[in-house]
Write an enzyme that holds these catalytic residues in place. Structure first.
Site, PDB file in Angstrom:
ATOM      1  N   LYS A  96       0.855  -1.182   0.000  1.00  0.00           N
ATOM      2  CA  LYS A  96       0.000   0.000   0.000  1.00  0.00           C
ATOM      3  C   LYS A  96       0.886   1.225   0.000  1.00  0.00           C
ATOM      4  O   LYS A  96       1.987   1.214   0.563  1.00  0.00           O
ATOM      5  CB  LYS A  96      -0.890   0.038   1.246  1.00  0.00           C
ATOM      6  CG  LYS A  96      -2.149   0.874   1.077  1.00  0.00           C
ATOM      7  CD  LYS A  96      -3.187   0.143   0.235  1.00  0.00           C
ATOM      8  CE  LYS A  96      -4.498   0.890   0.171  1.00  0.00           C
ATOM      9  NZ  LYS A  96      -5.532   0.120  -0.554  1.00  0.00           N
ATOM     10  N   GLY A 196     -22.935   4.602   3.633  1.00  0.00           N
ATOM     11  CA  GLY A 196     -21.947   5.071   2.661  1.00  0.00           C
ATOM     12  C   GLY A 196     -22.358   4.662   1.267  1.00  0.00           C
ATOM     13  O   GLY A 196     -22.358   3.472   0.934  1.00  0.00           O
ATOM     14  N   VAL A 197     -22.727   5.644   0.444  1.00  0.00           N
ATOM     15  CA  VAL A 197     -23.208   5.326  -0.905  1.00  0.00           C
ATOM     16  C   VAL A 197     -22.351   6.038  -1.951  1.00  0.00           C
ATOM     17  O   VAL A 197     -22.846   6.703  -2.861  1.00  0.00           O
ATOM     18  CB  VAL A 197     -24.704   5.666  -1.071  1.00  0.00           C
ATOM     19  CG1 VAL A 197     -25.547   4.672  -0.295  1.00  0.00           C
ATOM     20  CG2 VAL A 197     -25.020   7.092  -0.623  1.00  0.00           C
ATOM     21  N   GLY A 198     -21.046   5.871  -1.805  1.00  0.00           N
ATOM     22  CA  GLY A 198     -20.115   6.361  -2.805  1.00  0.00           C
ATOM     23  C   GLY A 198     -20.039   5.383  -3.958  1.00  0.00           C
ATOM     24  O   GLY A 198     -21.017   4.715  -4.296  1.00  0.00           O
ATOM     25  N   LYS A 199     -18.853   5.249  -4.547  1.00  0.00           N
ATOM     26  CA  LYS A 199     -18.739   4.434  -5.755  1.00  0.00           C
ATOM     27  C   LYS A 199     -18.955   2.947  -5.499  1.00  0.00           C
ATOM     28  O   LYS A 199     -19.334   2.219  -6.412  1.00  0.00           O
ATOM     29  CB  LYS A 199     -17.389   4.683  -6.435  1.00  0.00           C
ATOM     30  CG  LYS A 199     -16.165   4.399  -5.597  1.00  0.00           C
ATOM     31  CD  LYS A 199     -14.909   4.823  -6.352  1.00  0.00           C
ATOM     32  CE  LYS A 199     -13.643   4.567  -5.540  1.00  0.00           C
ATOM     33  NZ  LYS A 199     -12.436   5.005  -6.267  1.00  0.00           N
ATOM     34  N   VAL A 200     -18.737   2.477  -4.254  1.00  0.00           N
ATOM     35  CA  VAL A 200     -19.016   1.075  -3.926  1.00  0.00           C
ATOM     36  C   VAL A 200     -20.444   0.926  -3.405  1.00  0.00           C
ATOM     37  O   VAL A 200     -21.224   0.123  -3.918  1.00  0.00           O
ATOM     38  CB  VAL A 200     -18.010   0.539  -2.892  1.00  0.00           C
ATOM     39  CG1 VAL A 200     -18.407  -0.872  -2.430  1.00  0.00           C
ATOM     40  CG2 VAL A 200     -16.608   0.511  -3.477  1.00  0.00           C
ATOM     41  N   GLY A 201     -20.789   1.714  -2.390  1.00  0.00           N
ATOM     42  CA  GLY A 201     -22.098   1.576  -1.775  1.00  0.00           C
ATOM     43  C   GLY A 201     -23.249   1.796  -2.738  1.00  0.00           C
ATOM     44  O   GLY A 201     -24.259   1.083  -2.697  1.00  0.00           O
TER      45      GLY A 201
END
Length: 373
Positions: A96, A196-201
């Site tokens: 990382k 959390g409803v970003g690009k994954v959610g």
């Protein structure tokens, strides 16, 4: 820097303070500090293990409060990536990188290319990709200085946004949870609370609705909730993120930042399953035991959110969408294997997933001792 810290994979709480950077990275093969004052680059690349193959992990670009926090993040996330790759069956190790600074203020072509030079200097021991604060377009710039880059834009042969298969893998892990608890992998008729409803959610919400689930959703970003309402008007939006864990639901799905599962949150959970896309969901190592004691089935994050890693790893051979999706679909069976091992050895699912990863790293890593001509 005299104080640094590290945390266990799957945990996101306050790490233990240690006396030096050498103590902090004692489990790691290599930790590289990258500095280019002219471009403003200050970065840390942490390589946890190359026992299974080159280390792969994203580049996180964040305005950390201090250098110790940046180091702690790189160390914890690189170890989690090693476990994630091992559980996913990939011939990759864990690494990382973190770039220190607000990307909106300090990111530039020169900085990204300087970072690419440092990645190149590792000769393939570390392959970078996107993470929080970086995007496929950034990887295209990094790739002008090194070939050890995945997560690139489709225009340059990459797979684009890794949130696509991350969300799909979480959905497959959730189906495995449903099969274990309710005897049917379908989420139809179940209520899932997505935090959390970003690009994954947001993509996970789409899979759930398609499968017939009812969805409660929240996010700290009002714009993200507005976009979700426009796309999925049938979703029940919860304006207060702190209220979501205590609401009636079958599944709680953390898909935002790490450390979401605290003692307080676990005490308020009404769901019987926790399965989400966020990294390092457990606020401290004891949380997995609290979940088990509360009768809540926990799907370890580094098992179910491996779809993004699988997606970008597929670029190494030349990205093939169907092949990558088929590999991500195997997260269903891997999640089941974790639960089976937990039963067989009397472990929590989090401990069983770590055991599964460590055994593969040790077993396949042993083969590296066989000298080849």
């Amino acid at each position: 820097m005299t104080k640094a810290s590290a945390v266990e994979p799957g945990t996101g709480g306050e790490p233990e303070v240690v006396s030096s950077v050498f103590d902090a990275g004692v489990e790691h093969e290599q930790v590289v500090f990258c500095s280019d004052p002219t471009s403003g680059l200050r970065a840390i690349i942490a390589i946890y293990s190359t026992a299974l193959g080159p280390s792969l992990g994203g580049t996180r670009f964040r305005a950390y409060p201090n250098e110790s926090a940046a180091l702690a993040d790189a160390l914890a996330l690189s170890k989690a990536m090693a476990y994630k790759a091992a559980c996913a069956g990939l011939d990759l190790g864990g690494g990382k990188a973190v770039i220190i600074g607000d990307p909106a203020e300090v990111s530039s072509e020169a900085l990204l290319r300087a970072y690419g030079r440092f990645v190149a200097s590792l000769g393939g021991r570390y392959i970078t990709a996107c993470d929080v604060g970086t995007f496929p377009a950034d990887m295209d710039v990094v790739a002008r200085e090194t070939r050890w880059v995945v997560g690139r834009s489709p225009a340059h042969g990459g797979s684009g946004d890794s949130g696509v298969l991350t969300a799909y893998g979480v959905f497959e892990g959730m189906r495995a949870c449903a099969a274990r608890l309710w005897g049917d992998p379908s989420l139809a008729g179940r209520t899932v609370a997505v935090s959390g409803v970003g690009k994954v959610g947001s993509r996970l919400v789409g899979h759930l609705i398609e499968d017939g689930a009812s969805v409660l959703a929240t996010d700290v970003d009002p714009a993200a909730l507005r976009r979700l309402r426009e796309r999925y008007p049938e979703v029940t939006v919860v304006d207060d993120p702190a209220a979501l864990p205590g609401m009636p639901a079958d599944v709680f799905s953390p898909c935002a930042l790490g450390g979401a599962l605290t003692d307080s949150v676990v005490g308020r959970l009404r769901a019987r399953v926790v399965c989400g896309g966020a990294n390092n969901q457990l606020a401290h190592p004891g949380i997995d035991k609290l979940l088990t004691e509360a009768g809540i089935l926990y799907a370890p994050d580094f098992v179910v959110n491996a779809g993004g890693l699988i997606q970008v790893a597929d670029e190494i051979e030349g990205y093939h969408p169907e092949r990558a999706k088929a590999a991500a679909a195997r997260i269903f069976r891997t999640t089941q294997a974790v639960f089976e091992l937990a039963d067989a050895e009397g472990q929590t699912p989090a401990a069983a997933a770590a055991t599964l990863a460590e055994r593969r790293i040790a077993g396949i890593g042993r083969l590296r001792r066989i000298l080849l001509p």
